[in-house]
Design a protein around this motif. Structure first.
Motif, PDB file in Angstrom:
ATOM      1  N   UNK A  69      57.050 -89.099 -36.160  1.00 23.08           N
ATOM      2  CA  UNK A  69      57.110 -87.793 -35.503  1.00 23.08           C
ATOM      3  C   UNK A  69      57.099 -86.677 -36.545  1.00 23.08           C
ATOM      4  N   UNK A  70      57.889 -86.816 -37.608  1.00 24.25           N
ATOM      5  CA  UNK A  70      57.908 -85.828 -38.698  1.00 24.25           C
ATOM      6  C   UNK A  70      56.525 -85.694 -39.327  1.00 24.25           C
ATOM      7  N   UNK A  71      55.874 -86.835 -39.559  1.00 19.08           N
ATOM      8  CA  UNK A  71      54.547 -86.816 -40.170  1.00 19.08           C
ATOM      9  C   UNK A  71      53.563 -86.049 -39.288  1.00 19.08           C
ATOM     10  N   UNK A  72      53.571 -86.331 -37.984  1.00 19.12           N
ATOM     11  CA  UNK A  72      52.623 -85.662 -37.085  1.00 19.12           C
ATOM     12  C   UNK A  72      52.908 -84.167 -36.983  1.00 19.12           C
ATOM     13  N   UNK A  73      54.161 -83.789 -37.073  1.00 21.17           N
ATOM     14  CA  UNK A  73      54.508 -82.357 -37.078  1.00 21.17           C
ATOM     15  C   UNK A  73      53.934 -81.694 -38.326  1.00 21.17           C
ATOM     16  N   UNK A  74      54.092 -82.339 -39.488  1.00 22.03           N
ATOM     17  CA  UNK A  74      53.566 -81.779 -40.728  1.00 22.03           C
ATOM     18  C   UNK A  74      52.039 -81.730 -40.718  1.00 22.03           C
ATOM     19  N   UNK A  75      51.390 -82.724 -40.138  1.00 24.18           N
ATOM     20  CA  UNK A  75      49.927 -82.711 -40.024  1.00 24.18           C
ATOM     21  C   UNK A  75      49.490 -81.547 -39.151  1.00 24.18           C
ATOM     22  N   UNK A  76      50.165 -81.391 -38.009  1.00 25.43           N
ATOM     23  CA  UNK A  76      49.813 -80.322 -37.077  1.00 25.43           C
ATOM     24  C   UNK A  76      49.957 -78.943 -37.746  1.00 25.43           C
ATOM     25  N   UNK A  77      51.048 -78.763 -38.470  1.00 24.29           N
ATOM     26  CA  UNK A  77      51.284 -77.472 -39.133  1.00 24.29           C
ATOM     27  C   UNK A  77      50.268 -77.257 -40.260  1.00 24.29           C
ATOM     28  N   UNK A  78      50.018 -78.306 -41.056  1.00 28.49           N
ATOM     29  CA  UNK A  78      49.128 -78.138 -42.216  1.00 28.49           C
ATOM     30  C   UNK A  78      47.690 -77.824 -41.807  1.00 28.49           C
ATOM     31  N   UNK A  79      47.292 -78.185 -40.595  1.00 23.65           N
ATOM     32  CA  UNK A  79      45.945 -77.894 -40.110  1.00 23.65           C
ATOM     33  C   UNK A  79      45.877 -76.564 -39.357  1.00 23.65           C
ATOM     34  N   UNK A  80      47.024 -75.928 -39.151  1.00 24.72           N
ATOM     35  CA  UNK A  80      47.107 -74.670 -38.417  1.00 24.72           C
ATOM     36  C   UNK A  80      46.566 -73.522 -39.280  1.00 24.72           C
ATOM     37  N   UNK A  81      45.805 -72.632 -38.673  1.00 25.55           N
ATOM     38  CA  UNK A  81      45.205 -71.503 -39.389  1.00 25.55           C
ATOM     39  C   UNK A  81      46.281 -70.596 -40.007  1.00 25.55           C
ATOM     40  N   UNK A  82      47.374 -70.401 -39.285  1.00 25.64           N
ATOM     41  CA  UNK A  82      48.462 -69.556 -39.785  1.00 25.64           C
ATOM     42  C   UNK A  82      49.045 -70.137 -41.080  1.00 25.64           C
ATOM     43  N   UNK A  83      49.259 -71.462 -41.100  1.00 21.43           N
ATOM     44  CA  UNK A  83      49.792 -72.094 -42.302  1.00 21.43           C
ATOM     45  C   UNK A  83      48.784 -72.036 -43.446  1.00 21.43           C
ATOM     46  N   UNK A  84      47.508 -72.245 -43.140  1.00 20.55           N
ATOM     47  CA  UNK A  84      46.477 -72.217 -44.181  1.00 20.55           C
ATOM     48  C   UNK A  84      46.403 -70.850 -44.861  1.00 20.55           C
ATOM     49  N   UNK A  85      46.720 -69.775 -44.116  1.00 17.51           N
ATOM     50  CA  UNK A  85      46.727 -68.430 -44.701  1.00 17.51           C
ATOM     51  C   UNK A  85      47.977 -68.168 -45.532  1.00 17.51           C
ATOM     52  N   UNK A  86      49.149 -68.531 -45.007  1.00 19.64           N
ATOM     53  CA  UNK A  86      50.413 -68.184 -45.668  1.00 19.64           C
ATOM     54  C   UNK A  86      50.906 -69.253 -46.642  1.00 19.64           C
ATOM     55  N   UNK A  87      50.504 -70.510 -46.462  1.00 19.79           N
ATOM     56  CA  UNK A  87      50.929 -71.644 -47.293  1.00 19.79           C
ATOM     57  C   UNK A  87      52.433 -71.887 -47.253  1.00 19.79           C
ATOM     58  N   UNK A  88      53.091 -71.462 -46.162  1.00 17.24           N
ATOM     59  CA  UNK A  88      54.506 -71.770 -45.989  1.00 17.24           C
ATOM     60  C   UNK A  88      54.842 -71.841 -44.506  1.00 17.24           C
ATOM     61  N   UNK A  89      55.951 -72.480 -44.216  1.00 16.19           N
ATOM     62  CA  UNK A  89      56.419 -72.630 -42.839  1.00 16.19           C
ATOM     63  C   UNK A  89      57.928 -72.406 -42.831  1.00 16.19           C
ATOM     64  N   UNK A  90      58.431 -71.798 -41.779  1.00 14.65           N
ATOM     65  CA  UNK A  90      59.865 -71.505 -41.700  1.00 14.65           C
ATOM     66  C   UNK A  90      60.629 -72.705 -41.147  1.00 14.65           C
ATOM     67  N   UNK A  91      61.894 -72.775 -41.525  1.00 16.23           N
ATOM     68  CA  UNK A  91      62.761 -73.846 -41.043  1.00 16.23           C
ATOM     69  C   UNK A  91      62.939 -73.758 -39.533  1.00 16.23           C
ATOM     70  N   UNK A  92      63.004 -72.545 -39.007  1.00 19.55           N
ATOM     71  CA  UNK A  92      63.188 -72.390 -37.557  1.00 19.55           C
ATOM     72  C   UNK A  92      61.977 -72.925 -36.792  1.00 19.55           C
TER      73      UNK A  92
END
Length: 144
Positions: A69-92
């Motif tokens: 589940x953690x892996x799929x969450x990280x995959x989903x975020x890493x492919x997200x356009x927002x993450x690709x622009x900012x290169x970071x994700x918040x804990x919340x």
């Protein structure tokens, strides 16, 4: 064709004090034939060992499910356009998606930043700003 001689089971002349069977739910008292014997019969020994293995398998299964589940969450975020622009994700945001920070397979210390990277399979998470609770996703293609 040469036949092997069938060996007879050796029986000890020792006597042992009576014991209570260790299988849960069985309170039968028996006289062991070996000092190591703790179950009144072989079926209770087999049942007890199966029950123990089920507990271990259940724990392992739940851990692997959470790690996937953690892996799929990280995959989903890493492919997200927002993450690709900012290169970071918040804990919340990670918490919102159900990421479990206590589940990981291995911890690697980044040589450049000297920070821990907690990996679930080949996707890792490392803190980049502790005050803002920002994380970076690291992909390790060497350990797929």
């Amino acid at each position: 064709m040469v036949r092997k001689k069938k060996q007879l089971k050796r029986i000890s002349n020792r006597t042992y004090p009576s014991k209570l069977c260790k299988k849960e739910g069985c309170s039968k008292e028996f006289i062991p034939t070996d000092g190591r014997q703790v179950y009144c019969c072989s079926q209770h020994r087999i049942d007890s060992n199966n029950d123990k293995r089920k507990l271990v398998d259940k724990f392992e299964s739940e851990f692997n499910k959470a790690a996937r589940n953690n892996k799929w969450i990280l995959i989903k975020i890493s492919e997200n356009r927002s993450y690709l622009n900012s290169k970071n994700v918040t804990a919340s945001f990670l918490d919102f998606l159900g990421y479990d920070h206590s589940i990981h397979h291995r911890i690697v210390v980044d040589e450049k930043t000297n920070r821990e990277i907690k990996f679930c399979f080949n996707y890792g998470l490392t803190p980049i700003d502790s005050e803002k609770h920002l994380f970076k996703i690291v992909i390790d293609n060497d350990n797929i």
